[in-house]
Motif scaffolding. Structure first.
Motif, PDB file in Angstrom:
ATOM      1  N   ILE A 256      36.531  38.247  33.622  1.00 26.11           N
ATOM      2  CA  ILE A 256      37.535  38.861  34.500  1.00 26.11           C
ATOM      3  C   ILE A 256      37.455  38.249  35.902  1.00 26.11           C
ATOM      4  N   LEU A 257      38.577  37.711  36.369  1.00 28.93           N
ATOM      5  CA  LEU A 257      38.681  37.110  37.695  1.00 28.93           C
ATOM      6  C   LEU A 257      39.465  37.987  38.661  1.00 28.93           C
ATOM      7  N   ASP A 258      40.449  38.706  38.150  1.00 34.43           N
ATOM      8  CA  ASP A 258      41.346  39.519  38.989  1.00 34.43           C
ATOM      9  C   ASP A 258      41.442  40.903  38.377  1.00 34.43           C
ATOM     10  N   ILE A 272      31.088  45.604  38.914  1.00 37.82           N
ATOM     11  CA  ILE A 272      31.848  44.399  38.627  1.00 37.82           C
ATOM     12  C   ILE A 272      30.887  43.251  38.315  1.00 37.82           C
ATOM     13  N   SER A 273      31.432  42.152  37.819  1.00 43.37           N
ATOM     14  CA  SER A 273      30.606  40.976  37.534  1.00 43.37           C
ATOM     15  C   SER A 273      30.561  40.058  38.746  1.00 43.37           C
ATOM     16  N   SER A 274      29.599  39.161  38.751  1.00 39.99           N
ATOM     17  CA  SER A 274      29.472  38.217  39.867  1.00 39.99           C
ATOM     18  C   SER A 274      30.647  37.251  39.932  1.00 39.99           C
ATOM     19  N   GLY A 275      31.337  37.049  38.806  1.00 41.59           N
ATOM     20  CA  GLY A 275      32.422  36.080  38.765  1.00 41.59           C
ATOM     21  C   GLY A 275      33.761  36.610  39.238  1.00 41.59           C
ATOM     22  N   LEU A 276      33.870  37.920  39.484  1.00 43.46           N
ATOM     23  CA  LEU A 276      35.150  38.493  39.912  1.00 43.46           C
ATOM     24  C   LEU A 276      35.570  37.914  41.263  1.00 43.46           C
ATOM     25  N   GLU A 277      36.846  37.542  41.389  1.00 42.36           N
ATOM     26  CA  GLU A 277      37.336  36.930  42.620  1.00 42.36           C
ATOM     27  C   GLU A 277      38.268  37.840  43.414  1.00 42.36           C
ATOM     28  N   GLN A 278      39.003  38.736  42.743  1.00 43.20           N
ATOM     29  CA  GLN A 278      39.904  39.643  43.446  1.00 43.20           C
ATOM     30  C   GLN A 278      39.724  41.054  42.905  1.00 43.20           C
ATOM     31  N   LEU A 279      39.603  42.031  43.815  1.00 44.85           N
ATOM     32  CA  LEU A 279      39.406  43.426  43.431  1.00 44.85           C
ATOM     33  C   LEU A 279      40.328  44.307  44.260  1.00 44.85           C
TER      34      LEU A 279
END
Length: 343
Positions: A256-258, A272-279
């Motif tokens: 999951i990125l967004d 959330i995961s470390s790879g998430l870019e937008q929350l």
């Protein structure tokens, strides 16, 4: 002189067409068969524009048409007779007409073996049309009255990438593993603004973009996203999600990125995961945010460099909650790649 120039211009256009993919005989047949209600451009002869004409029925379509535009009319029936010769269609736009499920003549779509893009948004359909062209890649049926997905309707659509069913009347019992069977290459599915109260089951494992905004979803089952290993863009805005309905690590998914959870009933920031870019967490009921609750890694494990282990969050939205600024420094220390934070 004017007539000569006009002739030269037409011959140049014909020459241009012939250097592409159309024989002279096909070109002449196409232009001569162009319906009087429509426009068939000489420099784009495979396209037929019948949009915004106030049409109540479909005129007979020329045989070498690839792109057919019929949007913004008053068409009630999708006629097999009118499309009898249009066996080469790649792109069909029927948006904003008055076509009902009863007005879809039997087999009219299934016979279009070359059709790749089909748009029937803003009509009066109550069911997903069946049968559908087997080579479809893009199917858009938004803003209809669809409450039913016939069993097997997608069974042969293994090339479909995008399915848009937003703003219909789909309930939980309509979106099932059985009704979605066959979508083995689906990338994006839009089920926003329907009447779902639970997360849909049986979504294809290939799903990358999942849009569920504007439903009545209250909780997410534990491990739900294990069946969606490629999901990168997840939108659940305007639902009824509460923190009690979210298992602890349900969003701690590396793909999951967004993640968009705006306008829900959350009282805590989900893990959330470390790879998430937008929350997106705006317009919930969150009262506070701290590194211990939001940082996906231990603060102590972070040094002053930006390395692969550092969280990738770049955009964080928290406005419309009960959080009082400023954001704690350790949160900023955790998300050192943040480019924008809204509070």
């Amino acid at each position: 002189m004017a007539r000569l120039l006009n002739t030269v211009f037409i011959l140049c256009l014909v020459g241009l067409v012939l250097t592409q993919d159309m024989k002279y005989e096909e070109f002449m047949t196409q232009i001569q068969a162009c319906p009087k209600e429509c426009t068939c451009p000489l420099n784009f002869p495979r396209a037929v524009y019948c949009d915004n004409k106030g049409l109540k029925s479909i005129p007979n379509i020329p045989p070498h048409t690839w792109y057919l535009y019929l949007q913004n009319n008053l068409i009630e029936v999708l006629s097999a007779e009118a499309l009898r010769n249009a066996t080469q269609l790649r792109w069909l736009n029927l948006n904003r007409n008055k076509i009902s499920s009863e007005g879809m003549e039997k087999g009219v779509l299934g016979a279009m073996n070359d059709l790749i893009h089909l748009y029937i948004d803003d009509n009066l359909l109550t069911s997903v049309p069946s049968p559908l062209p087997v080579n479809l890649e893009n199917l858009s049926l938004s803003r209809n009255r669809i409450s039913k997905i016939p069993v097997g309707v997608f069974s042969q659509l293994n090339k479909l990438n995008l399915l848009d069913l937003q703003s219909n009347k789909l309930m939980d019992d309509a979106v099932t593993e059985v009704s979605l069977k066959g979508l083995t290459n689906l990338v994006q599915i839009n089920l926003a603004k329907n009447q779902l109260s639970t997360m849909p089951i049986g979504l294809p494992a290939t799903t990358t973009q999942l849009y569920l905004d504007g439903n009545n979803i209250e909780k997410i089952p534990a491990g739900y996203f294990k069946g969606l290993p490629r999901v990168a863009f997840l939108r659940l805005n305007h639902n009824k999600l509460a923190s009690s309905g979210l298992p602890e690590d349900v969003f701690n998914v590396s793909s999951i990125l967004d993640l968009q959870l705006s306008h829900n009933q959350l009282t805590e920031v989900p893990h959330i995961s470390s790879g998430l870019e937008q929350l997106h967490l705006d317009h919930n009921m969150i009262k506070s945010v701290s590194s211990s609750s939001v940082c996906p890694v231990s603060i102590e494990s972070l040094d002053d460099s930006v390395n692969e282990s550092a969280p990738r969050l770049r955009y964080l939205r928290l406005d419309g909650n009960e959080i009082k600024p400023p954001i704690p420094r350790d949160v900023i220390h955790c998300f050192r790649l943040l480019q924008s934070i809204v509070i």
